[in-house]
Design an enzyme around this catalytic site. Structure first.
Site, short mmCIF file in Angstrom:
data_model
loop_
_atom_site.label_atom_id
_atom_site.label_comp_id
_atom_site.label_asym_id
_atom_site.label_seq_id
_atom_site.Cartn_x
_atom_site.Cartn_y
_atom_site.Cartn_z
CE LYS A 177 -36.32 42.51 55.53
NZ LYS A 177 -36.03 41.54 54.53
CG ASP A 227 -38.96 45.42 60.19
OD1 ASP A 227 -39.05 45.04 59.01
OD2 ASP A 227 -37.89 45.68 60.75
CD GLU A 228 -37.65 40.63 60.06
OE1 GLU A 228 -38.01 39.92 59.11
OE2 GLU A 228 -36.45 40.81 60.35
NE ARG A 264 -29.40 36.16 56.37
CZ ARG A 264 -30.20 37.18 56.13
NH1 ARG A 264 -30.14 38.26 56.87
NH2 ARG A 264 -31.05 37.17 55.12
#
Length: 637
Positions: A37, A214-215, A582
């Site tokens: 991303k 972003d995010e 993760r």
DNA sequence: AGAAGATAGCTTTTT
DNA sequence: GCTATCTTCT
């Protein structure tokens, strides 16, 4: 297209490349966990600049200051230029506009930014002003409720519950009187200005023509409204996000903004980034089998060329002590076979779960870092000094004044402070009292410090304050506590050195700004040879070879407060998904039959999320019957 | 001004 | 049941 630009594109896969090459118009990049991303966003910025877009007309917005810094670094390295776009948080961007435009709403230009603590103090004051006895002990929760509503983006206080409306209005009035913004108002007031003054809006629409966010799944409505307004002219808005990883709904982030992006921007091009570069196929499949139980989501299927890898390990323990012991043993075993401490992370749902691990790690002398625990800027000694800075900078900031007027002790007692508070801090009302001498001395000190602020570089100015207050003496560094506090003060001076390159006035302003917005010193150090402990929330954006998630139980994850509401339950599932993804190589999910929680032993069922993992992707182990040998002496450290 | 007593809250957290 | 914070007492 330039050559340097072509070189960069070689690092990208086909879908990333398409997203990067699409320069103008609205664009939605939906990217899975570990799909690159931030890399894609970074390269798009570089591509824009390579195509002669003026850097100063580009705005890049990130979730945290830390993310902004990392991106700045990456872009600077690849571009080798000093002329960078604005890269920062929504709050930082709004502040940039407010510094110029806040006067339109009646603020002076030396306004303050109140952090959570100061805002709560102000709510307390609002409650006292209104004589609302039954709210006297709830300033904290009232502040949180007000903040939640503000972040919902409802711009009419009549939507507030009646009980809060009066406090809210009084609080807003007090903020203006103190010439201060709370965090939420940085965004809301900027939005208000742009809506109210079309010529100001036009000015910024002209100035900023490219927006990249972003995010995006964790953006809230006012933040989006702000950018939507600014981007509506040129329509160059790029957003990157993953609705599967939206985990901040509890503070009004709304992933539906991402799902509805095409409705707002019908010409939007959509890009899906589905190749994962982080995890094994088993980890991806297992996390997919969980997240696919959510109804409100986009559909995408991640893949990797990393190979299947190991199965997910699911382990059952008697209680949380046994669970922690086993995890510790497992880590030590792997250390002996060549792993290092920073290959591991233990991720939990709630902060209290860290205790049992900390006790264990301390007694075993295993170095660890607990993320998000103590906050540097919330320490008493730091707040004392920062309050001096704030009051010197903005004399309307009576919250800071109240904090410092008797620190260090200068015989200005409670009753004096009470009288001053009731009289708008007009020292003259005590003119005939003996304490007036003390007040005059205090005023003299502040004037002296104020004039120093105009002459000294930031670090010298700070040292000057600390010396003038004899603060080192006040802390009493012969005690262990005092010494630790003094070391924190020295760290603050260290931070101030970075502002010495500015003129005294600018340095002062920038320093204050940065400590207001950069609340958390980014204390996660991925290079430190330490075991990492943190909440699932703080793990967003990070990766580790080996992940342990303890307490995978009903009422922890999903948390008991989210059990009976579909929306909340789905957010819990996303949170668990974030935790699972993760892991690069190995994933351990553990639960206990019995756990000491909120002062009692509780029996929790294993989390429903464990059942949702396909059987062929996981291995179950029951450790409750196994006698664990923890006595073996560990010589590793 | 500091110590003892009372009370609330107890999920996640950045700015 | 623990802890952080506020109130009241000495």
């Amino acid at each position: 297209m330039t050559n340097s630009n072509l070189k960069i594109l070689k690092d990208l896969n086909p879908s990333q490349k398409q997203a990067v090459l699409n320069l103008s118009g609205p664009s939605l990049i939906i990217a899975g966990a570990g799909a690159g991303k931030t890399k894609t966003l970074t390269y798009k910025v570089i591509n824009l600049i390579a195509n002669k877009i003026e850097p100063s007309s580009i705005v890049v917005l990130t979730f945290t200051n830390k993310a902004a810094l990392e991106m700045k670094d990456r872009i600077q390295k690849l571009l080798k230029t000093k002329n960078l776009p604005f890269i920062g948080t929504f709050h930082g961007f709004a502040l940039k506009i407010l510094r110029v435009e806040a006067k339109n709403l009646g603020y002076k230009k030396n306004f303050s930014i109140f952090d959570e603590g100061e805002s709560i103090t102000l709510v307390k004051k609002a409650i006292n002003n209104l004589n609302l006895a039954n709210f006297r002990n709830s300033a904290n929760s009232v502040y949180k409720k007000i903040s939640f509503y503000k972040n919902k983006g409802v711009d009419n206080e009549n939507y507030l519950p009646a009980s809060l409306k009066d406090i809210y209005l009084e609080y807003e009035k007090l903020l203006l009187e103190h010439n201060a913004f709370d965090f939420d108002n940085l965004i809301l007031k900027t939005l208000e200005i742009l809506k109210k003054y079309p010529e100001i809006l036009k000015k910024y629409q002209k100035k900023y023509s490219y927006f990249l966010i972003d995010e995006f799944q964790d953006t809230n409505s006012p933040q989006y409204q702000l950018i939507k307004l600014l981007a509506s002219k040129n329509k160059n808005i790029t957003v990157v996000g993953d609705d599967w990883q939206s985990i901040y709904g509890f503070r009004s982030a709304d992933y539906r903004i991402l799902l509805n992006f095409q409705k707002d921007w019908p010409q939007a091009k959509i890009f899906f980034l589905e190749q994962n570069y982080r995890s094994t196929q088993n980890i991806l499949d297992a996390s997919y089998s969980v997240i696919s139980k959510n109804i409100f989501r986009t559909d995408k299927k991640l893949f990797t060329t990393n190979g299947k890898g190991e199965l997910i390990k699911v382990l059952k323990f008697k209680d949380e002590r046994e669970e922690a012991l086993w995890i510790k043993e497992q880590i030590i075993k792997k250390l002996k076979s060549g792993k290092s401490l920073n290959d591991f992370a233990i991720l939990f749902r709630t902060n209290v779960q860290s205790r049992v691990f900390e006790d264990l790690l301390i007694s075993e002398k295993i170095p660890y870092q607990l993320i998000g625990a103590f906050k540097f800027y919330q320490r008493k000694e730091i707040q004392d000094i920062v309050s001096y800075l704030r009051y010197i900078y903005n004399p309307n900031d009576k919250i800071s004044l109240e904090r410092i007027i008797n620190i260090p002790k200068r015989k200005i007692g409670e009753s004096t402070i009470k009288i001053l508070k009731d009289n708008d801090w007009n020292f003259e009302v005590l003119k005939n009292k003996p304490v007036f001498k003390q007040l005059e001395n205090f005023n003299f000190l502040i004037r002296k410090l104020e004039s120093a602020s105009r002459e000294l570089p930031m670090s010298s100015f700070l040292t000057f304050i600390i010396d003038s207050l004899n603060y080192k003496n006040y802390l009493d560094i012969t005690t262990e506590e005092g010494l630790e506090r003094w070391q924190n003060i020295k760290e603050l001076i260290g931070i101030a050195y970075n502002f010495d390159r500015f003129s005294p006035k600018e340095g002062f302003e920038n320093f204050l700004e940065s400590i207001s917005l950069l609340q958390e010193a980014d204390n996660f150090d991925k290079n430190a040879n330490k075991l990492t402990l943190m909440t699932l929330h703080s793990a967003k954006g990070l990766e580790f070879p080996i992940i342990f998630i303890p307490g995978v139980e009903e009422s922890l994850i999903p948390h008991e407060k989210s059990l009976y509401n579909q929306e909340n339950l789905e957010e819990e599932r996303r949170l668990f998904y974030v935790g699972m993804t993760r892991a690069k190589q190995e994933l351990y999910l553990t639960y206990a039959e019995e756990r000491f929680l909120n002062g009692e032993y509780r029996h929790n069922e294993p989390s429903r999320f464990l059942d949702e993992i396909d059987e062929n992707l996981k291995e179950n182990f029951d450790i409750t019957e196994v006698e664990l040998d923890y006595e073996q002496k560990i010589e590793y450290f």
